[in-house]
Write an enzyme that holds these catalytic residues in place. Sequence first.
Site, short mmCIF file in Angstrom:
data_model
loop_
_atom_site.label_atom_id
_atom_site.label_comp_id
_atom_site.label_asym_id
_atom_site.label_seq_id
_atom_site.Cartn_x
_atom_site.Cartn_y
_atom_site.Cartn_z
CG HIS A 34 -0.96 0.96 -4.54
ND1 HIS A 34 -0.68 0.70 -5.87
CD2 HIS A 34 -1.59 -0.15 -4.06
CE1 HIS A 34 -1.12 -0.52 -6.18
NE2 HIS A 34 -1.67 -1.06 -5.09
CD GLU A 72 -2.84 -1.24 -0.10
OE1 GLU A 72 -2.94 -0.26 -0.86
OE2 GLU A 72 -3.41 -2.32 -0.35
CB CYS A 115 10.78 -6.45 -8.72
SG CYS A 115 9.96 -5.21 -9.74
CB CYS A 125 7.34 -7.53 -7.45
SG CYS A 125 7.34 -5.77 -7.07
CB CYS A 142 4.81 -5.40 -10.06
SG CYS A 142 6.35 -5.95 -10.81
#
Length: 178
Positions: A134, A131, A165, A146, A141
């Site tokens: 974001h 989160e 990642c 990831c 992804c």
Amino acid sequence: MKALHLLPIGNVDPGLLEWLRRELIEGFRIPCEILHPELDPAFAYHPEREQFHSSEMLARMQEYVQPKTWRLLGITPVDLYIPILTFVFGEAQMGGQCSVVSYHRLRQEFYGLPTDIPLLGRRILTECVHELGHTLDLTHCQDYRCVMASSHAVEWIDLKEWTFCSSCAMKAEAQAQF
Ligand SMILES: [Zn+2]
Ligand SMILES: [Zn+2]
């Protein structure tokens, strides 16, 4: 230096919160503070769903953002939803400051299995980093390992690392001005 602020929403276990605080300091290399008192989630409860509306929580959390807040992350034991989905593990303001994570469905007990505290911790941390990603403007992804991979079941969360990642890490670094 700004700080990552953790806001307990409802009755969050203090030991869990403190553990999470220390892990997030490690992960993001930024001060992390727990806000008191906790926010009562009752305002976001919808009896017809018997769940709590996560977008309403994010809107209310805005009042808790301080000048020294880098990001504000809500942690809650209650079950979250948005109207188009049966539930969500969390929600974030894309490129904004607020996000919220529920551990209601991250507990093994929810699936009728014995308590597993280390697994619960790992899942919560993964969802928190997701989160926060974001809020750093990261979208989902394709790499299933990831942390930014989308997950609609705990089995998918357990496949993920709690780190970005290399491609997501680069994007996150570019956004993460402390
Ligand atoms: Zn997501
Ligand atoms: Zn990624």
